[in-house]
Scaffold this motif. Sequence first.
Motif, PDB file in Angstrom:
ATOM      1  N   GLU A  52       0.848  -1.193   0.000  1.00  0.00           N
ATOM      2  CA  GLU A  52       0.000   0.000   0.000  1.00  0.00           C
ATOM      3  C   GLU A  52       0.885   1.245   0.000  1.00  0.00           C
ATOM      4  OE1 GLU A  52      -3.615  -0.454   2.852  1.00  0.00           O
ATOM      5  OE2 GLU A  52      -1.967  -1.594   3.732  1.00  0.00           O
ATOM      6  N   CYS A  53       0.404   2.300  -0.668  1.00  0.00           N
ATOM      7  CA  CYS A  53       1.150   3.560  -0.725  1.00  0.00           C
ATOM      8  C   CYS A  53       0.218   4.736  -0.538  1.00  0.00           C
ATOM      9  CB  CYS A  53       1.812   3.752  -2.091  1.00  0.00           C
ATOM     10  SG  CYS A  53       2.944   2.482  -2.485  1.00  0.00           S
ATOM     11  N   LYS A  54       0.770   5.815   0.005  1.00  0.00           N
ATOM     12  CA  LYS A  54       0.040   7.081   0.032  1.00  0.00           C
ATOM     13  C   LYS A  54       1.053   8.214   0.032  1.00  0.00           C
ATOM     14  CE  LYS A  54      -0.423   7.400   5.101  1.00  0.00           C
ATOM     15  NZ  LYS A  54      -1.360   7.633   6.229  1.00  0.00           N
ATOM     16  N   LEU A  55       0.607   9.403  -0.386  1.00  0.00           N
ATOM     17  CA  LEU A  55       1.424  10.616  -0.314  1.00  0.00           C
ATOM     18  C   LEU A  55       0.821  11.523   0.740  1.00  0.00           C
ATOM     19  CD1 LEU A  55       2.016  11.480  -4.093  1.00  0.00           C
ATOM     20  CD2 LEU A  55       3.520  10.212  -2.546  1.00  0.00           C
ATOM     21  N   VAL A  56       1.682  12.093   1.588  1.00  0.00           N
ATOM     22  CA  VAL A  56       1.181  13.007   2.629  1.00  0.00           C
ATOM     23  C   VAL A  56       1.900  14.346   2.536  1.00  0.00           C
ATOM     24  CG1 VAL A  56       0.565  11.115   4.200  1.00  0.00           C
ATOM     25  CG2 VAL A  56       2.806  12.197   4.409  1.00  0.00           C
ATOM     26  N   ASP A  57       1.193  15.398   2.941  1.00  0.00           N
ATOM     27  CA  ASP A  57       1.776  16.733   2.970  1.00  0.00           C
ATOM     28  C   ASP A  57       2.940  16.773   3.958  1.00  0.00           C
ATOM     29  OD1 ASP A  57       1.885  19.620   4.258  1.00  0.00           O
ATOM     30  OD2 ASP A  57       0.950  19.851   2.279  1.00  0.00           O
ATOM     31  N   ILE A  58       4.069  17.340   3.517  1.00  0.00           N
ATOM     32  CA  ILE A  58       5.291  17.330   4.333  1.00  0.00           C
ATOM     33  C   ILE A  58       5.109  18.113   5.629  1.00  0.00           C
ATOM     34  CG2 ILE A  58       7.721  18.081   4.370  1.00  0.00           C
ATOM     35  CD1 ILE A  58       7.583  17.522   1.233  1.00  0.00           C
ATOM     36  N   GLU A  59       4.314  19.173   5.586  1.00  0.00           N
ATOM     37  CA  GLU A  59       4.131  20.017   6.778  1.00  0.00           C
ATOM     38  C   GLU A  59       3.003  19.497   7.673  1.00  0.00           C
ATOM     39  OE1 GLU A  59       6.311  22.356   7.203  1.00  0.00           O
ATOM     40  OE2 GLU A  59       7.152  22.443   5.179  1.00  0.00           O
ATOM     41  N   THR A  60       1.875  19.062   7.060  1.00  0.00           N
ATOM     42  CA  THR A  60       0.668  18.768   7.854  1.00  0.00           C
ATOM     43  C   THR A  60       0.360  17.280   8.001  1.00  0.00           C
ATOM     44  OG1 THR A  60      -0.788  18.817   5.924  1.00  0.00           O
ATOM     45  CG2 THR A  60      -0.345  20.930   7.019  1.00  0.00           C
ATOM     46  N   ASP A  61       1.017  16.420   7.215  1.00  0.00           N
ATOM     47  CA  ASP A  61       0.754  14.971   7.223  1.00  0.00           C
ATOM     48  C   ASP A  61      -0.612  14.631   6.626  1.00  0.00           C
ATOM     49  OD1 ASP A  61       2.406  12.824   7.739  1.00  0.00           O
ATOM     50  OD2 ASP A  61       1.344  12.244   9.559  1.00  0.00           O
TER      51      ASP A  61
END
Length: 310
Positions: free
Chosen positions: A196-205
């Motif tokens: 499984e993969c996801k992308l998260v915002d570097i500042e806010t997660d």
Amino acid sequence: GDGEVPEVEIDPENDLVVLPYSSGTTGLSKGVMLTHYNLVANISQLQGLTGPVAVREDDTLVGILPFYHIYGMVAVMNYALAQGATVVSMPRFDLEDFLSTMQEHKISYAYLVPPIVLALAKHPMVDNYDLTALRQIISGAAPLGSNVAGECRERLGCWVNQAYGMTEMSPVSHFNPDSPEEVDLASVGPAFPNTECKLVDIETDKDLGAGERGELCVRGPQVMKGYLNNDSATANTVDSDGWLHTGDVATVTEDGYFEIVDRVKELIKYKGYQVPPAELEALLLSHPEISDAAVIGVSDAEAGEIPKAF
């Protein structure tokens, strides 16, 4: 000898098979606890590959990657032998020796790193050797510019794909697909089976969608048990839901193809914008007079940071 082989009790999911060292997303080198289950899962995931990217029994691979490094250990030493392929190992990289080994042993499949792909694309010495047996190059360990991959493919007449992984993931999590016509040279491909993969915002997660740029997080059977004797580093890397935060910045298409843009820690902050050095390096390498390039951020009173190229 004639000694009795001892019966050994093994708990595959918890007992460690290897302890490679990695700096992880940042900082000092740490022991990565990989279990029998981690490595066997990753080899099984590699065995799920079909088409040209699959290693076949009649393939001959070059063992130029160090076998103590997780990339060489799993992709070459373990996966190739699991497939019954031949591995020709070399003690160190020297371009002339490497090319002569490729020619002499009719190497058909090569796991490489971007600096070697760059040499194959641009170095004049390559023209002196017959590399026609080579059908497939897989590049990993660092981002490979699509222009360099394209030059190498055109020059050698073989497929050049990217894959992606980390020591902490045993190591592979992404691999370009089976059909060569589907390959996006800039992409590391879709996720492996059971990953499984996801992308998260570097500042806010916060979770991000297709086309947005964020930190790549991965969850699957290949994710490490943790860092040896370092609970805080483990907690900073693998969260309570089992997501491994890679420290790599990526984008993803609607079709699930990932492209690694850069490292979180290496982003240049120009007037609030995040500038990935790898993108600038790839652009510079498209110039015929430039054989290699490195870009860093330097302090600037007005902009905060500006890129500087070597």
